[in-house]
Design a protein around this motif. Sequence first.
Motif, PDB file in Angstrom:
ATOM      1  N   GLY A 103      -2.886   7.875   9.366  1.00 56.91           N
ATOM      2  CA  GLY A 103      -2.526   8.258   8.002  1.00 56.91           C
ATOM      3  C   GLY A 103      -3.721   8.722   7.196  1.00 56.91           C
ATOM      4  N   GLY A 104      -4.907   8.765   7.810  1.00 55.85           N
ATOM      5  CA  GLY A 104      -6.107   9.121   7.080  1.00 55.85           C
ATOM      6  C   GLY A 104      -6.824   7.880   6.561  1.00 55.85           C
ATOM      7  N   PRO A 105      -7.989   8.065   5.956  1.00 57.20           N
ATOM      8  CA  PRO A 105      -8.799   6.927   5.520  1.00 57.20           C
ATOM      9  C   PRO A 105      -8.363   6.322   4.185  1.00 57.20           C
ATOM     10  CG  PRO A 105      -9.935   8.957   5.042  1.00 57.20           C
ATOM     11  CD  PRO A 105      -8.688   9.342   5.772  1.00 57.20           C
ATOM     12  N   GLY A 106      -7.476   6.987   3.458  1.00 59.46           N
ATOM     13  CA  GLY A 106      -7.082   6.513   2.143  1.00 59.46           C
ATOM     14  C   GLY A 106      -6.106   5.344   2.193  1.00 59.46           C
ATOM     15  N   LEU A 107      -6.072   4.593   1.105  1.00 56.81           N
ATOM     16  CA  LEU A 107      -5.150   3.462   0.996  1.00 56.81           C
ATOM     17  C   LEU A 107      -4.894   3.220  -0.486  1.00 56.81           C
ATOM     18  CD1 LEU A 107      -3.682   0.838   1.831  1.00 56.81           C
ATOM     19  CD2 LEU A 107      -5.908  -0.267   1.940  1.00 56.81           C
ATOM     20  N   SER A 132       0.797  -1.225   0.000  1.00 53.27           N
ATOM     21  CA  SER A 132       0.000   0.000   0.000  1.00 53.27           C
ATOM     22  C   SER A 132       0.833   1.281   0.000  1.00 53.27           C
ATOM     23  CB  SER A 132      -1.016   0.055   1.149  1.00 53.27           C
ATOM     24  OG  SER A 132      -0.458   0.603   2.317  1.00 53.27           O
ATOM     25  N   LEU A 133       0.270   2.296  -0.650  1.00 54.91           N
ATOM     26  CA  LEU A 133       0.806   3.652  -0.662  1.00 54.91           C
ATOM     27  C   LEU A 133      -0.251   4.574  -0.055  1.00 54.91           C
ATOM     28  CD1 LEU A 133       2.526   3.602  -4.168  1.00 54.91           C
ATOM     29  CD2 LEU A 133       3.627   3.452  -1.947  1.00 54.91           C
ATOM     30  N   TYR A 134      -0.067   5.892  -0.154  1.00 52.71           N
ATOM     31  CA  TYR A 134      -0.911   6.820   0.608  1.00 52.71           C
ATOM     32  C   TYR A 134      -2.367   6.800   0.161  1.00 52.71           C
ATOM     33  CZ  TYR A 134      -2.502  11.025   2.909  1.00 52.71           C
ATOM     34  OH  TYR A 134      -3.198  11.906   3.686  1.00 52.71           O
ATOM     35  N   ASP A 135      -2.621   7.025  -1.110  1.00 53.53           N
ATOM     36  CA  ASP A 135      -3.977   6.948  -1.635  1.00 53.53           C
ATOM     37  C   ASP A 135      -3.898   6.698  -3.137  1.00 53.53           C
ATOM     38  OD1 ASP A 135      -3.265   9.380  -2.724  1.00 53.53           O
ATOM     39  OD2 ASP A 135      -4.669  10.578  -1.550  1.00 53.53           O
ATOM     40  N   ARG A 136      -5.046   6.575  -3.795  1.00 49.75           N
ATOM     41  CA  ARG A 136      -5.046   6.201  -5.214  1.00 49.75           C
ATOM     42  C   ARG A 136      -4.330   7.218  -6.090  1.00 49.75           C
ATOM     43  NH1 ARG A 136     -10.746   5.742  -6.969  1.00 49.75           N
ATOM     44  NH2 ARG A 136     -10.630   7.998  -6.931  1.00 49.75           N
ATOM     45  N   SER A 137      -4.571   8.503  -5.869  1.00 44.00           N
ATOM     46  CA  SER A 137      -4.008   9.509  -6.762  1.00 44.00           C
ATOM     47  C   SER A 137      -2.488   9.596  -6.651  1.00 44.00           C
ATOM     48  CB  SER A 137      -4.651  10.879  -6.493  1.00 44.00           C
ATOM     49  OG  SER A 137      -4.571  11.215  -5.126  1.00 44.00           O
ATOM     50  N   THR A 138      -1.945   9.573  -5.430  1.00 46.15           N
ATOM     51  CA  THR A 138      -0.481   9.602  -5.295  1.00 46.15           C
ATOM     52  C   THR A 138       0.115   8.270  -5.752  1.00 46.15           C
ATOM     53  OG1 THR A 138      -0.693   8.971  -2.961  1.00 46.15           O
ATOM     54  CG2 THR A 138      -0.442  11.300  -3.439  1.00 46.15           C
ATOM     55  N   CYS A 139      -0.633   7.201  -5.591  1.00 51.50           N
ATOM     56  CA  CYS A 139      -0.225   5.892  -6.080  1.00 51.50           C
ATOM     57  C   CYS A 139      -0.112   5.913  -7.611  1.00 51.50           C
ATOM     58  CB  CYS A 139      -1.264   4.871  -5.648  1.00 51.50           C
ATOM     59  SG  CYS A 139      -0.795   3.161  -5.806  1.00 51.50           S
ATOM     60  N   LEU A 140      -1.056   6.582  -8.250  1.00 54.52           N
ATOM     61  CA  LEU A 140      -1.047   6.690  -9.702  1.00 54.52           C
ATOM     62  C   LEU A 140       0.181   7.454 -10.187  1.00 54.52           C
ATOM     63  CD1 LEU A 140      -2.475   6.164 -12.366  1.00 54.52           C
ATOM     64  CD2 LEU A 140      -3.906   8.176 -11.942  1.00 54.52           C
TER      65      LEU A 140
END
Length: 205
Positions: free
Chosen positions: A164-168, A18-26
């Motif tokens: 880390g917030g709700p994102g994954l 896992s990384l921080y959220d979908r957009s930063t992962c992208l």
Amino acid sequence: IYQSLLGQLTGFEAINASLYDRSTCLYEDFLCAQRLIKNSTTVVVAGSLYPGDLEVIETHAADTGLKIVRAPVDAATGTLDLKKLETLLGSGVAALAFPQINALGNLEDVDALTDLCAARGVKSIAVVDPMFLTELKPPIQYGAKGADMVVAEGQHLALGPNFGGPGLGIFGIRYNETDKNSIRATAGRYVGKTVDNQGRECKAL
């Protein structure tokens, strides 16, 4: 368990821890594609991606050497305009990122998009929703050989907010007999099965 579950849903052999959220992962996917496609300076993203994701990746790319080009949406179909897209996938392009379910609620032609990427020698990045992968085609089955990378948001898996917030950010890449090296260009961690110095099976990060 997390990586095994996402491996089953997507069909991908390697899922990042896992990384921080979908957009930063992208955005990390774009950098990975740049490392894999030599002398590439550009990535193409579907204009039908979620607007928040587009805003984040363009903010990340500002004042860097990475150029982000938006692929136009056909107003009649509410999906990517494949003919116009073909003109964008030329020399210097590292990847095309496209959603399975786009921001307008329409299904993109993921098979045609993945095969187009393969024909042009660019990496295909599938943006999926893990909650729909039991009903829709998994990215491993897109086109003739499957997508090269997969990105998703894990908040849909009913995870509660934490420090880390709700994102994954879910990030996956192919790892098989024909491609054992692309994983080395990715960010983050993977859990895999190995043996220790006494020959016992164990997991390694």
